[in-house]
Design an enzyme around this catalytic site. Structure first.
Site, short mmCIF file in Angstrom:
data_model
loop_
_atom_site.label_atom_id
_atom_site.label_comp_id
_atom_site.label_asym_id
_atom_site.label_seq_id
_atom_site.Cartn_x
_atom_site.Cartn_y
_atom_site.Cartn_z
N LEU A 5 0.82 -1.21 0.00
CA LEU A 5 0.00 0.00 0.00
C LEU A 5 0.86 1.26 0.00
O LEU A 5 0.43 2.32 0.46
CB LEU A 5 -0.94 0.00 1.22
CG LEU A 5 -2.00 -1.09 1.24
CD1 LEU A 5 -2.77 -1.08 2.56
CD2 LEU A 5 -2.97 -0.91 0.07
N SER A 6 2.07 1.15 -0.49
CA SER A 6 2.97 2.31 -0.63
C SER A 6 3.30 2.95 0.71
O SER A 6 3.45 4.17 0.80
CB SER A 6 2.35 3.36 -1.56
OG SER A 6 1.93 2.78 -2.77
N GLY A 7 3.42 2.13 1.74
CA GLY A 7 3.67 2.66 3.08
C GLY A 7 4.98 3.42 3.19
O GLY A 7 5.05 4.48 3.81
N SER A 9 6.68 4.98 0.82
CA SER A 9 6.57 6.26 0.12
C SER A 9 5.72 7.24 0.92
O SER A 9 6.01 8.44 0.96
CB SER A 9 5.94 6.05 -1.26
OG SER A 9 6.73 5.19 -2.04
N ALA A 10 4.67 6.74 1.55
CA ALA A 10 3.78 7.61 2.32
C ALA A 10 4.52 8.25 3.50
O ALA A 10 4.33 9.43 3.80
CB ALA A 10 2.57 6.82 2.82
N ASP A 53 4.22 5.55 -6.86
CA ASP A 53 3.57 5.64 -5.54
C ASP A 53 3.52 7.06 -5.00
O ASP A 53 2.47 7.58 -4.64
CB ASP A 53 4.28 4.75 -4.53
CG ASP A 53 4.17 3.27 -4.87
OD1 ASP A 53 3.39 2.95 -5.78
OD2 ASP A 53 4.86 2.46 -4.24
#
Length: 223
Positions: A5-7, A9-10, A53
């Protein structure tokens, strides 16, 4: 980071936003280059990352032009109205795999000039263009990675959704899938029941708008 879930990058994107506000330099750092800054930070941290992302996280929507990327170092990004999206659902496994493991071999093959990987990526890019048109018109990649890289759990999540006739795809490199139920509430109930039987979690997705503020939008206007 393991949920696909693109953690990673977040987290880096959030850190960048905090730094922009803390040092009061948001107006000096153009929105277009922020995804690249996040990507460079991820590389420094040893995180295997794709190109998209952090674009979605910063813009709330995206498009990509390789020629533009090569010339200017960033893509042509087009935010889209989130109200165009139909109801979407998220299936995820409580014991996912490391998403970097899925990315790694494909990245290596891309850098090595693997014709199959390159042509498949181009096909995927064309699907995104078709998807944008479908959303605007309101007309609502297993072979590349391989089962060994994706893992049985990831493949099963996709199959659970498709078994009831829903459309599904990975949210990223594995660990979760996003699902669209074209037949409405009755199909959503089937999806929920199937996920419970398979030991997966199913949640309705809440799509939020872009976090770009007036200062950010002003940097977009500067060419």
């Amino acid at each position: 980071m393991e949920m696909g879930l693109s953690g990673a990058s977040a987290i880096v994107t959030a850190a960048l936003n905090c730094l922009l506000d803390f040092y009061k330099v948001r107006h000096l750092i153009k929105v277009e280059i922020r995804p690249s800054l996040v990507l460079y930070a991820e590389k420094e941290l040893g995180i295997v990352a794709g190109l998209q992302d952090r674009v979605a996280q910063i813009y709330g929507g995206l498009d990509f032009s390789k020629n533009h990327m090569d010339e200017l170092g960033h893509g042509i990004y087009t935010p889209m109205d989130i109200d165009l999206l139909p109801p979407l659902y998220l299936i995820y496994a409580e014991n996912p795999i490391d998403s970097g493991k899925v990315h790694s071999t494909v990245r290596q093959r891309w850098l090595a000039g693997d014709e199959f990987i390159i042509s498949t990526m181009e096909d995927v890019a064309n699907i995104a263009v078709e998807g944008q048109k479908a959303l605007l018109d309101k007309d609502y990649a297993k072979s590349m990675f391989g089962d060994d890289a994706l893992g049985a759990v990831n493949v099963e999540m996709v199959e659970v959704a498709r078994w009831i006739g829903a459309a599904s795809k990975f949210t990223g490199s594995g660990g979760a899938v996003i699902v669209f139920c074209p037949d409405g509430p009755s199909q959503v109930k089937q999806l929920d029941d199937s996920c419970q039987d398979a030991g997966f979690v199913c949640e309705k997705i809440k799509v939020v708008p872009s976090f770009l503020n007036d200062i950010d939008l002003q940097t977009l206007a500067l060419k």
